[in-house]
Write an enzyme that holds these catalytic residues in place. Structure first.
Site, mmCIF file in Angstrom:
data_model
loop_
_atom_site.group_PDB
_atom_site.id
_atom_site.type_symbol
_atom_site.label_atom_id
_atom_site.label_comp_id
_atom_site.label_asym_id
_atom_site.label_seq_id
_atom_site.Cartn_x
_atom_site.Cartn_y
_atom_site.Cartn_z
ATOM 1 N N GLY A 115 0.793 -1.228 0.000
ATOM 2 C CA GLY A 115 0.000 0.000 0.000
ATOM 3 C C GLY A 115 0.823 1.274 0.000
ATOM 4 N N GLY A 117 2.588 2.367 -2.555
ATOM 5 C CA GLY A 117 2.663 2.954 -3.896
ATOM 6 C C GLY A 117 3.672 2.287 -4.822
ATOM 7 C CE LYS A 118 6.051 -3.387 -3.159
ATOM 8 N NZ LYS A 118 5.083 -3.397 -2.077
ATOM 9 C CB SER A 119 1.574 -1.961 -7.643
ATOM 10 O OG SER A 119 2.046 -3.145 -7.023
ATOM 11 C CE1 TYR A 120 -0.561 6.210 -10.069
ATOM 12 C CE2 TYR A 120 1.335 7.177 -8.955
ATOM 13 C CZ TYR A 120 0.263 7.293 -9.825
ATOM 14 O OH TYR A 120 0.024 8.487 -10.466
ATOM 15 C CG ASP A 263 5.563 -4.749 -7.821
ATOM 16 O OD1 ASP A 263 5.958 -4.240 -6.749
ATOM 17 O OD2 ASP A 263 4.390 -4.656 -8.224
ATOM 18 N N GLY A 266 5.318 -6.944 -0.390
ATOM 19 C CA GLY A 266 5.268 -5.984 0.718
ATOM 20 C C GLY A 266 6.266 -6.309 1.816
#
Length: 486
Positions: A115, A117-120, A263, A266
């Site tokens: 949550g 913002g890695k994937s964003y 990616d 978490g």
């Protein structure tokens, strides 16, 4: 002489805005950025953030960190210092492609808690594309430009996509490759995944379709932090081969570069997720990969074999690659501990040194080395170059010992079964290197049909103009698709 590029891996930090959940909890922002510095202030006494920080914030002092870049994405988009997706691509993606087209291996890793913002940053949402689609799009633009300038140059692009979940490796692009694939290490090739599909792509659309289908195949499990969080690492690899024919000398030169886009799962600690059982095991394996990554000191080697992830990324982390890491953080006081942990980790990663070398004519060299190795192994298996005693053929190969002198002069004793396995592995590698472009294309098309069939049977449509769910081929069957919007 091959060109070298020595230096530490590039580490940047990106701070996202407070999300709706944090705002609802009355969270305050603790992160400030000044130039390349990221400053984390302690939570105010009595706030939810101070309670979440469980004592460590009682140090009551700001923590200062300096990185290659500190990207502020927590404020309004019209702020002069706001870091957009394009800014991130301009700073990291363009450089990655420059390295790739020069023949260097290149890698971008995204790190941080679920949550954050890695994937964003890596993929983006909708029209707000992240670094992976922007880089892939520009890759094909550059290929076309270079071909237009030089008619004697030819490019081929192949992709592979894997998921590492609980230390097991899964091929996301080939439904026939079910279960755990073996990670091997070859003296010339380095670590690689045995039997991993490398599929040919001719356009940005084809590449994005592959990635989309791979994403649909990823293991997703809920945690208390984020119900759509993926508990696995994903590694998307582009293999760029550049062949140039020199008319004057009538010689062909070749450069091959591997571009890895990673990616990471978490990084949150078990006590912050309330995880138990399977979730706790996942977290332990994720942390095993990530702590291994963080063990690398300036003068020491990263202990690669401690985890599958670091073993496969051996080149990218302290080896032959130009590498950048994006550490994603939340500014919320309730995430103080996680943010501090991420910043400390990123600070440690700055110490990892890489020594990148341009990969000139690697396939020609590999073919030559593998040829020599195969001749030697075949001779050993037949017993013509060894001091092996004559055995009764009824005795299994696993009980027959073979003694030989290795390249470095040492005397080695192995079983005949081990030699045979070595021979089979090397023959498989040789077959892959000798595969023609037409054969690669044909194999890609066969895998594409298999993948589409597998997705269709799950009730997921893969047609570009008909994305969505339909009645699965095999009845009865339930499909539950939950869509989340950023």
């Amino acid at each position: 002489m091959a060109e070298h590029g020595e230096g530490n891996i590039k580490v940047v930090v990106r701070c996202r805005p407070l999300n709706s959940r944090e705002i609802a909890r009355g969270a305050k922002s603790l992160v400030r950025m000044v130039g390349n510095q990221t400053i984390l202030d302690p939570p105010e006494a009595g706030t939810a953030g101070a309670q979440a920080a469980s004592g460590r914030a009682t140090e009551r002092k700001p923590m200062n960190f300096t990185f290659d870049k500190s990207y502020w994405s927590a404020g309004p988009r019209d702020e002069p210092n706001y870091c957009s997706q394009q800014t991130l691509y301009d700073d990291l993606g363009k450089e990655l492609l420059d390295h790739g087209f020069s023949g260097f291996n290149a890698c971008i890793l995204a790190y941080g808690q679920t949550g954050s913002g890695k994937s964003y940053s890596m993929m983006g949402y909708g029209a707000d594309k992240g670094i992976i689609p922007l880089t892939c799009s520009e890759l094909f633009v550059r290929v076309d430009e270079k071909k237009a300038i030089d008619p004697h140059i030819n490019f081929t692009v192949e992709v592979s996509y894997i998921e590492i979940y609980n230390e097991k490796v899964r091929d996301l692009l080939n439904p026939k490759n079910t279960g755990n694939l073996r990670v091997r290490e070859h003296p010339s090739l380095g670590p690689y995944v045995e039997d991993l599909s490398k599929l040919v792509v001719n356009s940005y659309d084809e590449m994005m379709q592959l990635m989309d289908e791979g994403n649909k195949a990823r293991t997703v499990a809920a945690t208390n932090m984020n119900e759509t969080s993926s508990r696995s690492h994903a590694v998307f690899t582009l293999l760029l081969t550049m062949k140039r024919h020199d008319v004057d000398t009538n010689l062909d030169t070749e450069k091959v570069s591997r571009i890895s886009l990673v990616d990471l799962a978490g990084s949150e600690r078990a006590n912050s997720t309330g995880a138990t059982g399977q979730r706790l095991k996942e977290g332990a394996n994720i942390n095993k990969s990530l702590t291994t990554l963080g063990k690398g000191k300036a003068e020491e080697f990263v202990p690669y074999r401690d985890s599958v992830l670091t073993w496969l990324l051996k080149d990218s982390l302290g080896g032959n690659s130009k590498t950048a890491m994006i550490a994603a953080i939340s500014p919320a006081d309730v995430q103080y501990e996680e943010t501090l942990s991420t910043l400390r980790y990123a600070d440690q990663a700055k110490k990892i040194k890489n020594k990148a070398v341009i990969n000139e004519d690697p396939n020609a060299r590999l073919v030559r080395e593998l040829k020599e190795e195969l001749e030697m192994l075949r001779a050993r298996v037949s017993g013509s170059t060894t001091t092996e005693a004559v055995y009764d053929p009824k005795i299994p190969a696993s009980q027959q010992k073979v003694t030989y002198q290795a390249k470095d002069g040492t005397i080695k004793t192995v079983t005949k079964a081990e030699l045979q396995e070595q021979l089979e592995t090397s023959e498989k590698l040789m077959q892959g290197l000798n595969e023609t472009w037409e054969e690669k294309m044909q194999r890609t098309q066969e895998v594409q049909k298999e993948r589409e069939k597998a997705l269709e049977e799950l009730g997921i449509s893969v047609e570009k103009n008909n994305v969505g769910v339909h009645t699965p081929k095999k009845m009865p069957h339930l499909v539950n698709l939950v869509r989340t919007f950023a």
